[in-house]
Design an enzyme around this catalytic site. Structure first.
Site, PDB file in Angstrom:
ATOM      1  N   GLY A 301       0.819  -1.210   0.000  1.00 39.04           N
ATOM      2  CA  GLY A 301       0.000   0.000   0.000  1.00 39.04           C
ATOM      3  C   GLY A 301       0.849   1.253   0.000  1.00 39.04           C
ATOM      4  O   GLY A 301       1.948   1.301  -0.575  1.00 39.04           O
ATOM      5  N   SER A 302       0.386   2.279   0.703  1.00 40.56           N
ATOM      6  CA  SER A 302       0.953   3.628   0.554  1.00 40.56           C
ATOM      7  C   SER A 302       2.368   3.799   1.079  1.00 40.56           C
ATOM      8  O   SER A 302       3.023   4.797   0.760  1.00 40.56           O
ATOM      9  CB  SER A 302       0.031   4.647   1.228  1.00 40.56           C
ATOM     10  OG  SER A 302      -1.207   4.707   0.539  1.00 40.56           O
ATOM     11  N   ILE A 303       2.874   2.853   1.891  1.00 38.97           N
ATOM     12  CA  ILE A 303       4.276   3.012   2.314  1.00 38.97           C
ATOM     13  C   ILE A 303       5.220   2.791   1.132  1.00 38.97           C
ATOM     14  O   ILE A 303       6.422   3.062   1.235  1.00 38.97           O
ATOM     15  CB  ILE A 303       4.653   2.078   3.486  1.00 38.97           C
ATOM     16  CG1 ILE A 303       4.472   0.605   3.112  1.00 38.97           C
ATOM     17  CG2 ILE A 303       3.873   2.415   4.727  1.00 38.97           C
ATOM     18  CD1 ILE A 303       5.012  -0.349   4.162  1.00 38.97           C
TER      19      ILE A 303
END
Length: 578
Positions: A301-303
């Protein structure tokens, strides 16, 4: 009156004796031929068994230790306890019934079953009970039973119980062989186990060693000791924090990794649930043995967004102030990709893209360098391949990018449709925290060989994936994420912290879409940003009480970061807010 033997009778008897002796020697000759030629090897083995002693000498297993940060002392987390094995030689037992009745309560065995064991005809070695205590051994000795003997053996012992359990693994039996199972115990089995020795000496027909006979001895070589990079105090705190976060958020499990980004040395690696390797056989769910920090594949995801942004900045295609118009969605290949908040935010800078974690923004950044170049950076950051850490690890999965489908590159830009492990993400982020250089993560600080020599592990630069300038730019942008974006709850007063949240969806097992009400929250970051001393990832799997990483992983990250900064006695680098 003497009996006279005629000459003819004497000749007859002599002929019979000669014939008998001739037949006897022919028989002996044939027998020797069959023994020495036809069945020579078998006979020699039987002779060796009857006239020699051949015994393996067992080595002591190497210990696994942690080094104290503030002294030269080490202390074991995997050690050996001396225990005893009781065994019987049935032929030497005088009264089997009495022996079974006396032994059963001491061994905790059924008397009838024990009697059956010690009356097995033809058996010369019958194991009765392993891992006897000193007290149990003495009680049996006091019975003075014939035919009952002892061997000493090392029992693996983990003095810190659950501490570092998935990293250490444990020693158990595979079939009839004692060996390392899981973790470092398995990975370094050959080093830890050592090499058995051999003893050979002549003995007489009664089985007694002949004094002064030839005796050959090859001593056992003890196992190698491992000194780990793990800091006991950080490890203990990491395990406490991850357990608290999992329980507090009603999650299935969680993981945390802490490394020194300048060297790649692992300072802590923890998972919850954990287990006690001293009683590994009492674990109800074997999944508890797995070290999700290195085997837990997931869509990050966003990491992952800082990786995409770093690639675009490094290629000179965007800067922190580059803008684009965020309409809230991007359409490609008949797919509509939206921001997580389902909103459009108008004109946004690349810094704001990371602050607000905008999917459309990292798609824009990725498009500036193109799919081919983006994929090249993904691989250069270490995804889709092992990190080399000294554990059995997963590789992640980049198959969606290999398929060369446009929408897959778009989703990969914000960490969806590809998978990675926590240790791969940690390795990739060492480049951001370490002037663009990716470091190989490692757990073993040094090996102490049986001869006393020491082999030290040297930090290893995997490659320079981005420039130091790019790394510094991304670091500053990630500070803004903690200051102004979704990472506020990971902040530590008095310090500049760089980091990024990620709330990842969980794919369905059939590969068709994503599960509802199931996500994985992560936070990855480092600090102090001016001179990073630690890099850390916290991952919370399937939290049920909250939905976003900023309220699950980020607070746990901040709590552990505060401890590390205090533990290292790092002075604040900015005024404390009132």
């Amino acid at each position: 009156m003497a009996v006279k033997i005629t000459k003819s009778e004497f000749n007859s008897r002599s002929s019979l004796l000669t014939a008998f002796l001739l037949l006897f020697f022919i028989f002996i000759g044939l027998r020797l031929f069959f023994l020495q030629v036809v069945n020579g090897s078998q006979a020699r083995e039987e002779a060796a068994a009857q006239h020699s002693i051949y015994k393996k000498l067992l080595p002591s297993r190497g210990e696994i230790k942690l080094a104290d940060k503030f002294s030269l002392e080490t202390f074991p987390v995997a050690a050996n306890l001396k225990s005893y094995l009781a065994y019987a030689v049935p032929g030497d037992i005088i009264n089997a019934k009495e022996a079974a009745a006396a032994l059963a309560p001491i061994l905790g065995s059924d008397e009838k079953e024990l009697l059956g064991k010690i009356t097995q005809a033809g058996k010369k070695y019958v194991p009765l009970k392993k891992q006897l205590s000193d007290e149990q051994q003495q009680k049996i000795k006091d019975l003075k039973l014939s035919g009952i003997y002892f061997d000493s053996e090392d029992t693996r012992y983990y003095p810190e119980k659950t501490l570092l359990s998935q990293v250490l693994g444990f020693v158990g039996y595979r079939d009839t062989t004692k060996t390392g199972l899981y973790g470092l115990e398995r990975y370094f089995e050959k080093d830890l186990a050592g090499s058995p020795g051999e003893l050979y000496s002549e003995k007489d027909a009664g089985g007694v060693s002949i004094f002064g006979s030839n005796r050959k001895e090859q001593p056992a070589i003890d196992g190698t000791d491992l000194i780990l990079t793990v800091d006991k105090n950080i490890q203990f705190q990491a395990e406490s924090v991850i357990k608290e976060a999992v329980v507090k958020n009603g999650a299935d499990s969680g993981s945390v990794i802490v490394v020194n980004p300048k060297t790649g040395s692992v300072l802590a690696m923890a998972n919850y649930p954990d287990f006690d390797p001293n009683v590994y056989n009492k674990v109800e769910d074997p999944r508890d043995y797995r070290n999700d920090a290195v085997t837990g594949n997931y869509e990050p995801g966003s990491i992952f967004k800082p990786i995409t942004m770093a690639a675009a900045i490094n290629e000179g295609k965007v800067t922190p102030d580059t803008t684009y118009n965020d309409t809230g969605s991007v359409v490609i290949d008949n797919y509509t990709l939206k921001n997580s908040d389902n909103k459009g935010h108008g004109i946004q800078t690349m810094t704001q893209v990371l602050e607000q974690s905008l999917n459309t923004g990292v798609i824009f950044a990725k498009e500036q360098i193109g799919n081919e170049k983006f994929f090249e950076y993904v691989k250069n950051f270490g995804f889709g391949q092992n990190t080399g850490v000294e554990l059995s690890e997963a590789k992640g999965n980049l198959d969606n990018l290999k398929a060369n489908i446009a929408v897959n590159y778009h989703t990969a830009a914000f960490g969806q449709g590809i998978s990675a492990t926590p240790i791969q993400l940690i390795q990739a982020f060492t480049a951001l925290a370490n002037e663009g250089k990716i470091m190989k993560p490692y757990l073993v600080l040094s090996k102490i060989l049986p001869d006393g020599k020491t082999e030290n592990t040297k930090p290893q630069v995997v490659r320079q994936v981005i420039t130091a300038k790019t790394a510094n730019i991304i670091s500053a942008m990630l500070v803004n994420v903690v200051e102004n974006g979704h990472g506020k709850r990971a902040g530590v007063p008095g310090y500049y912290i760089a980091g990024k949240t990620g709330t990842a969806q969980v794919p369905k097992k059939d590969g068709r879409g994503y599960e509802k009400n199931n996500n994985i929250g992560s936070f990855i970051g480092y600090g102090p940003v001016e001179d990073p001393q630690f890099l850390m990832l916290v991952r919370i799997n399937h939290p049920r009480d909250v939905n976003f990483a900023e309220t699950t992983a980020a607070p746990a990250w901040g709590q552990l970061a505060q401890f590390i900064l205090n533990y290292y006695n790092i002075a604040p680098t900015r005024p404390l807010s009132k």
